[in-house]
Structure formats: structure tokens, C-alpha cells
Design a protein around this motif. Structure first.
Motif, PDB file in Angstrom:
ATOM      1  N   LEU A 128      -9.821   4.453  11.006  1.00 47.96           N
ATOM      2  CA  LEU A 128     -11.080   4.254  10.284  1.00 47.96           C
ATOM      3  C   LEU A 128     -10.944   3.134   9.256  1.00 47.96           C
ATOM      4  O   LEU A 128     -11.846   2.295   9.105  1.00 47.96           O
ATOM      5  N   ALA A 129      -9.820   3.125   8.545  1.00 48.67           N
ATOM      6  CA  ALA A 129      -9.606   2.101   7.517  1.00 48.67           C
ATOM      7  C   ALA A 129      -9.529   0.709   8.143  1.00 48.67           C
ATOM      8  O   ALA A 129     -10.077  -0.262   7.602  1.00 48.67           O
ATOM      9  N   ARG A 130      -8.834   0.606   9.286  1.00 51.49           N
ATOM     10  CA  ARG A 130      -8.761  -0.692   9.971  1.00 51.49           C
ATOM     11  C   ARG A 130     -10.150  -1.137  10.425  1.00 51.49           C
ATOM     12  O   ARG A 130     -10.509  -2.319  10.315  1.00 51.49           O
ATOM     13  N   LEU A 131     -10.935  -0.195  10.909  1.00 54.64           N
ATOM     14  CA  LEU A 131     -12.286  -0.510  11.359  1.00 54.64           C
ATOM     15  C   LEU A 131     -13.156  -0.968  10.192  1.00 54.64           C
ATOM     16  O   LEU A 131     -14.002  -1.857  10.340  1.00 54.64           O
ATOM     17  N   LYS A 132     -12.931  -0.387   9.024  1.00 56.55           N
ATOM     18  CA  LYS A 132     -13.673  -0.792   7.831  1.00 56.55           C
ATOM     19  C   LYS A 132     -13.377  -2.252   7.483  1.00 56.55           C
ATOM     20  O   LYS A 132     -14.288  -3.029   7.166  1.00 56.55           O
ATOM     21  N   ALA A 133     -12.111  -2.622   7.543  1.00 59.60           N
ATOM     22  CA  ALA A 133     -11.733  -4.007   7.258  1.00 59.60           C
ATOM     23  C   ALA A 133     -12.360  -4.958   8.263  1.00 59.60           C
ATOM     24  O   ALA A 133     -12.848  -6.040   7.906  1.00 59.60           O
ATOM     25  N   VAL A 134     -12.369  -4.574   9.532  1.00 57.04           N
ATOM     26  CA  VAL A 134     -12.965  -5.416  10.577  1.00 57.04           C
ATOM     27  C   VAL A 134     -14.468  -5.563  10.359  1.00 57.04           C
ATOM     28  O   VAL A 134     -15.032  -6.647  10.526  1.00 57.04           O
ATOM     29  N   ALA A 135     -15.126  -4.468   9.975  1.00 60.50           N
ATOM     30  CA  ALA A 135     -16.574  -4.512   9.752  1.00 60.50           C
ATOM     31  C   ALA A 135     -16.916  -5.473   8.618  1.00 60.50           C
ATOM     32  O   ALA A 135     -17.864  -6.253   8.719  1.00 60.50           O
ATOM     33  N   TYR A 136     -16.147  -5.413   7.544  1.00 58.53           N
ATOM     34  CA  TYR A 136     -16.380  -6.353   6.436  1.00 58.53           C
ATOM     35  C   TYR A 136     -16.137  -7.789   6.897  1.00 58.53           C
ATOM     36  O   TYR A 136     -16.922  -8.697   6.608  1.00 58.53           O
ATOM     37  N   GLY A 137     -15.046  -7.998   7.604  1.00 55.78           N
ATOM     38  CA  GLY A 137     -14.714  -9.333   8.057  1.00 55.78           C
ATOM     39  C   GLY A 137     -15.747  -9.908   9.006  1.00 55.78           C
ATOM     40  O   GLY A 137     -16.061 -11.102   8.957  1.00 55.78           O
ATOM     41  N   SER A 138     -16.305  -9.071   9.880  1.00 58.54           N
ATOM     42  CA  SER A 138     -17.289  -9.556  10.848  1.00 58.54           C
ATOM     43  C   SER A 138     -18.552 -10.043  10.166  1.00 58.54           C
ATOM     44  O   SER A 138     -19.281 -10.877  10.713  1.00 58.54           O
ATOM     45  N   GLY A 139     -18.821  -9.537   8.963  1.00 59.74           N
ATOM     46  CA  GLY A 139     -19.989  -9.974   8.207  1.00 59.74           C
ATOM     47  C   GLY A 139     -19.676 -11.082   7.219  1.00 59.74           C
ATOM     48  O   GLY A 139     -20.506 -11.431   6.383  1.00 59.74           O
ATOM     49  N   GLY A 140     -18.456 -11.629   7.301  1.00 58.97           N
ATOM     50  CA  GLY A 140     -18.076 -12.712   6.411  1.00 58.97           C
ATOM     51  C   GLY A 140     -17.665 -12.262   5.021  1.00 58.97           C
ATOM     52  O   GLY A 140     -17.450 -13.090   4.131  1.00 58.97           O
ATOM     53  N   LYS A 141     -17.520 -10.943   4.816  1.00 55.83           N
ATOM     54  CA  LYS A 141     -17.145 -10.427   3.505  1.00 55.83           C
ATOM     55  C   LYS A 141     -15.626 -10.321   3.418  1.00 55.83           C
ATOM     56  O   LYS A 141     -15.041  -9.249   3.479  1.00 55.83           O
ATOM     57  N   MET A 142     -14.988 -11.496   3.260  1.00 54.61           N
ATOM     58  CA  MET A 142     -13.538 -11.563   3.306  1.00 54.61           C
ATOM     59  C   MET A 142     -12.887 -10.859   2.112  1.00 54.61           C
ATOM     60  O   MET A 142     -11.817 -10.263   2.234  1.00 54.61           O
ATOM     61  N   GLN A 143     -13.508 -10.944   0.965  1.00 53.73           N
ATOM     62  CA  GLN A 143     -12.934 -10.295  -0.221  1.00 53.73           C
ATOM     63  C   GLN A 143     -12.842  -8.790  -0.005  1.00 53.73           C
ATOM     64  O   GLN A 143     -11.798  -8.169  -0.259  1.00 53.73           O
ATOM     65  N   GLU A 144     -13.944  -8.195   0.467  1.00 52.55           N
ATOM     66  CA  GLU A 144     -13.946  -6.746   0.700  1.00 52.55           C
ATOM     67  C   GLU A 144     -12.948  -6.367   1.788  1.00 52.55           C
ATOM     68  O   GLU A 144     -12.270  -5.335   1.706  1.00 52.55           O
ATOM     69  N   SER A 145     -12.851  -7.206   2.822  1.00 58.45           N
ATOM     70  CA  SER A 145     -11.900  -6.935   3.899  1.00 58.45           C
ATOM     71  C   SER A 145     -10.467  -6.961   3.377  1.00 58.45           C
ATOM     72  O   SER A 145      -9.653  -6.083   3.701  1.00 58.45           O
ATOM     73  N   LEU A 146     -10.158  -7.949   2.539  1.00 59.27           N
ATOM     74  CA  LEU A 146      -8.812  -8.033   1.972  1.00 59.27           C
ATOM     75  C   LEU A 146      -8.500  -6.863   1.054  1.00 59.27           C
ATOM     76  O   LEU A 146      -7.361  -6.381   1.006  1.00 59.27           O
ATOM     77  N   GLU A 147      -9.493  -6.390   0.313  1.00 60.61           N
ATOM     78  CA  GLU A 147      -9.282  -5.235  -0.556  1.00 60.61           C
ATOM     79  C   GLU A 147      -8.797  -4.042   0.258  1.00 60.61           C
ATOM     80  O   GLU A 147      -7.871  -3.325  -0.137  1.00 60.61           O
ATOM     81  N   VAL A 148      -9.432  -3.829   1.413  1.00 58.78           N
ATOM     82  CA  VAL A 148      -9.037  -2.722   2.285  1.00 58.78           C
ATOM     83  C   VAL A 148      -7.634  -2.960   2.836  1.00 58.78           C
ATOM     84  O   VAL A 148      -6.782  -2.061   2.822  1.00 58.78           O
ATOM     85  N   LEU A 149      -7.367  -4.173   3.306  1.00 56.44           N
ATOM     86  CA  LEU A 149      -6.094  -4.465   3.965  1.00 56.44           C
ATOM     87  C   LEU A 149      -4.914  -4.430   3.008  1.00 56.44           C
ATOM     88  O   LEU A 149      -3.845  -3.907   3.343  1.00 56.44           O
ATOM     89  N   TYR A 150      -5.096  -4.993   1.809  1.00 51.39           N
ATOM     90  CA  TYR A 150      -4.007  -4.978   0.831  1.00 51.39           C
ATOM     91  C   TYR A 150      -3.658  -3.550   0.403  1.00 51.39           C
ATOM     92  O   TYR A 150      -2.496  -3.244   0.101  1.00 51.39           O
ATOM     93  N   GLU A 151      -4.659  -2.699   0.363  1.00 52.02           N
ATOM     94  CA  GLU A 151      -4.420  -1.294   0.009  1.00 52.02           C
ATOM     95  C   GLU A 151      -3.824  -0.531   1.190  1.00 52.02           C
ATOM     96  O   GLU A 151      -2.994   0.363   1.013  1.00 52.02           O
ATOM     97  N   LEU A 152      -4.237  -0.916   2.397  1.00 51.30           N
ATOM     98  CA  LEU A 152      -3.825  -0.190   3.595  1.00 51.30           C
ATOM     99  C   LEU A 152      -2.380  -0.467   3.984  1.00 51.30           C
ATOM    100  O   LEU A 152      -1.643   0.449   4.395  1.00 51.30           O
ATOM    101  N   PHE A 153      -1.942  -1.715   3.861  1.00 49.71           N
ATOM    102  CA  PHE A 153      -0.627  -2.098   4.372  1.00 49.71           C
ATOM    103  C   PHE A 153       0.521  -1.294   3.741  1.00 49.71           C
ATOM    104  O   PHE A 153       1.358  -0.736   4.472  1.00 49.71           O
ATOM    105  N   PRO A 154       0.619  -1.196   2.405  1.00 54.56           N
ATOM    106  CA  PRO A 154       1.741  -0.421   1.837  1.00 54.56           C
ATOM    107  C   PRO A 154       1.680   1.065   2.183  1.00 54.56           C
ATOM    108  O   PRO A 154       2.716   1.721   2.297  1.00 54.56           O
ATOM    109  N   VAL A 155       0.475   1.598   2.359  1.00 54.83           N
ATOM    110  CA  VAL A 155       0.349   3.005   2.743  1.00 54.83           C
ATOM    111  C   VAL A 155       0.875   3.191   4.161  1.00 54.83           C
ATOM    112  O   VAL A 155       1.570   4.174   4.469  1.00 54.83           O
ATOM    113  N   ALA A 156       0.540   2.233   5.044  1.00 55.29           N
ATOM    114  CA  ALA A 156       1.041   2.292   6.419  1.00 55.29           C
ATOM    115  C   ALA A 156       2.562   2.191   6.451  1.00 55.29           C
ATOM    116  O   ALA A 156       3.231   2.869   7.246  1.00 55.29           O
TER     117      ALA A 156
END
Length: 387
Positions: free
Chosen positions: A45-73
Motif C-alpha cells: 500500500l505504501a509503495r502504491l501511495k508513492a506511485v500515485a503521488y508520482g503519477s500526478g507529478g507530486k514528487m515531493q509527496e512521493s519522496l516523503e513516502v519513499l524516504y520514510e518507507l526505505f529504512p522501515v523496509a
């Protein structure tokens, strides 16, 4: 959980990013990462959230999800999420022309691609090709694209295979190798039909087809294709029973208008070219609000700082041995700070007095010049209207 995840994934395929975000934001709290049985759904779900933000050009929001997600993974040893998250961060960096940042995350992704995870190699090579393209190394781009094609075919990564063909066509077109460009373009179109996605919604595919038209003496056709894709409406409605995609999002319309402006200029249609430029200016203003460089840089810095916290903590014992010197220095700094504060306070009082005098003078000047300013403003507005 899985049923809702599947629904969100379908919405993503249909281009309904807002619906995806609505579902994901509602479901994430129900599927926590600490729950062993729901952890996989959480990561997906979290990965899908990042993709959804990115598909709409919202790179900042996508990065917020990814930077938080990577260390948890990393913490929970979810290798797939580590690979996909790091590659996604690299993709965004490449899109922003930050080659060094992109290489860093691309290299990090490669550290997780063991033989058990070779199915991600097609995407990894494609990401590397993008980075080489940012660097302007055409030979390396074609090399990595060919490797991407091989592994995408091997592991049936159809979406990424389509992207590799599209990029091949783009590179060959830029090199003037139109025969090779057309071959790659035909492979792209044929492969896209296998994805069961709405091909009309794939911006990059459409732009590459338009570019090929423009470079093969079919400029009018390229112009018409771009215009046909700039359609606004309800994302859940259809046009005359087709699967027509809408371009409501400014980030989606911008690349079409950018390409269109270039073709119109080449065609000599100055009036239409000017209109396209005006649309581009408005769209860039809208997209800029979602992609402020300062905000993204702050996220990158924040991530780096968080990664260094463990190192800092491990140095506490060494630092403790130096406390006596630090305390002495701190005392000196405090005293210097108090003296500086007193000096600053005195200066501020004098500046405040001078400011008050300046304000009074400004009021007197304003009363005398207001009629002149109003007349000047009326003349400016009249000139603007005339233009």
C-alpha cells in the motif's frame, strides 16, 4: 486487505490517482507494519501511495513516502520494498537531472538484487540508462537499454519492456537513425497492447509517437496527436464508448503543451505557438507548487541526517571524555553571547528610533505624492489593456 489493495491497483492502472490515494490513506492505518500478518499489505500500500503521488507529478509527496518507507523496509528485511523504493528515489532524482543522487540510489538498489531477486534487473538496467541519459552518455544509454530489454523479456516485465523500447526509439530518433527508431517504436506499441492498460493514458508513449512523426516529415500529424491528448473531463466517464484518457492534472498536460509548442513553432503557426506558450507558463506555475526544489532538498537532507543519528549515538562515549573542555568552551560562548545580546539590543533601539523617524517622513511624502501615483497607475492600466 488484499481485496482493497487489488482495487487500488486497478484504479492506478486506470489512472485514477486520487481514488488510489483515498483508498490507501484509509487502509494503511488498518494494516500496520508491526503486524506480521499485515506487514506485506502495508508495504504494498505504501509503495502504491508513492506511485500515485508520482503519477500526478507530486514528487515531493512521493519522496516523503519513499524516504520514510526505505529504512522501515530495511528494518523488517523486506527486500522487494528496499529495491523498489531505492529505485523510485533514483528515478525521481534522474527526472530532476540530479545524476549523482540518482546513481547513489541506483547503486543502493543493486546491493539488494541477489539471485533470488533477479526479476528486478530489467528495471534496474532501465534506471541506469535514464541516469546515463542525464549525463549525456548515449553509448552507455543504448548498452543499458539492451540489457534491460533482455531481462524484461526473460522475466516478462512487460511495462518496463515497453518503456525500454520507447526510450530506444527516442535515442535513435535523436541520433537521426530513423529506421532503428521506427523498429523500436513498433515494438513499443506491440508490447503495450499486452499490458491490458489504457494505452491512450501513457503520456511517454504518445509523446514518442509524436516525436517520430515530427522527425519523419509528418509535423501536422504530430501537432494533431498532441492536441487530441489535451482533453479535460470526468476521469470516470468515457467519450463515445471509448477508453479515452483525460488530462485534468497540470503535470499531465504540461508535457503535451511543451511538445506542441515546439511543433507549432517549427510549423510557423505563430498565433497557436503563442497560445501554447501562455498555457505552458500557467501550467508550470501550478506544477512548481507541487515540486519546489527547496522542499525536496530538505527531504533529502532530512533523510541523510536521520541515517547519521546511529553513528552519532555510537560516538557518545568518546565525546563524554571531552566534556571538561567542552564545558569550558561553552561557558566562554555563553558569556560572549550575553555581551553580543547587549550590544545587539542597544543597536536595535537606535535602529528602531531611526525607523520611526523614517516612517514619519514617509507619511509626509505619501500625502504629497498620492495623486501622482494614482494618475501613473491609470496610465499603466490603460497601456496594458491597449497591448
Amino acid at each position: 486487505g488484499l481485496a482493497v489493495l487489488t482495487l487500488a491497483q486497478n484504479f492506478m492502472h486506470w489512472g485514477w490517482a486520487d481514488s488510489v490515494l483515498e483508498i490507501v490513506n484509509r487502509e494503511l492505518p488498518k494494516n500496520t507494519v508491526t503486524d506480521d500478518e499485515k506487514r506485506d499489505i502495508y508495504f504494498r500500500l505504501a509503495r502504491l501511495k508513492a506511485v500515485a503521488y508520482g503519477s500526478g507529478g507530486k514528487m515531493q509527496e512521493s519522496l516523503e513516502v519513499l524516504y520514510e518507507l526505505f529504512p522501515v523496509a530495511e528494518k523488517y528485511n523486506d527486500t522487494t520494498t528496499c529495491i523498489l523504493s531505492s529505485m523510485s528515489i533514483g528515478f525521481i532524482a534522474a527526472a530532476r537531472k540530479e545524476a549523482d543522487e540518482a546513481i547513489k540510489w541506483n547503486n543502493r538498489a543493486s546491493q539488494f538484487i541477489t539471485p533470488a531477486y533477479q526479476k528486478h534487473l530489467g528495471t534496474w538496467y532501465f534506471a541506469r540508462a535514464l541516469i546515463m541519459n542525464v549525463k549525456g552518455n548515449t553509448d552507455s544509454v543504448l548498452y543499458y537499454l539492451q540489457k534491460s530489454v533482455i531481462f524484461c523479456r526473460l522475466f516478462e516485465t512487460v511495462d518496463r519492456l515497453t518503456s525500454a523500447y520507447r526510450m530506444q526509439s527516442n535515442i535513435y530518433t535523436g541520433m537521426g537513425k530513423l529506421k532503428e527508431a521506427e523498429e523500436a517504436l513498433m515494438k513499443m506499441i506491440a508490447t503495450r497492447k499486452l499490458t491490458n492498460n489504457n494505452a491512450d493514458a501513457v503520456i511517454e508513449d504518445n509523446l514518442q509517437i509524436a516525436a517520430f512523426y515530427a522527425n519523419t516529415g509528418q509535423l501536422k500529424r504530430a501537432i494533431q496527436l498532441c492536441r487530441n491528448k489535451i482533453v479535460m473531463g470526468s476521469v470516470r466517464s468515457k467519450i463515445e464508448g471509448t477508453e479515452k484518457a483525460f488530462t485534468n492534472d497540470p503535470a499531465v498536460r504540461l508535457p503535451y503543451y511543451t511538445a506542441l509548442a515546439g511543433y507549432l513553432q517549427e510549423d510557423g503557426d505563430d498565433a497557436a505557438y503563442q497560445q501554447a506558450l501562455e498555457e505552458i507558463i500557467l501550467l508550470k506555475d501550478s506544477v512548481y507548487e507541487n515540486n519546489k526544489a527547496e522542499a525536496i532538498a530538505e527531504l533529502q537532507t532530512k533523510y541523510e541526517v536521520e541515517q547519521k543519528e546511529n553513528t552519532i549515538m555510537s560516538q557518545q562515549l568518546t565525546l563524554a571524555r571531552r566534556n571538561y573542555l567542552l564545558f569550558g568552551s561553552a561557558g566562554f560562548i555563553v558569556m560572549a553571547g550575553i555581551i553580543a545580546a547587549l550590544v545587539f539590543s542597544n543597536q536595535r533601539s537606535r535602529q528602531k528610533e531611526k525607523m520611526q523617524q523614517a516612517i514619519e517622513q514617509e507619511k509626509r511624502m505619501a500625502a504629497a505624492s498620492i495623486l501622482h501615483a494614482e494618475e501613473k497607475e491609470r496610465k499603466r492600466i490603460a497601456a496594458d489593456l491597449h497591448d
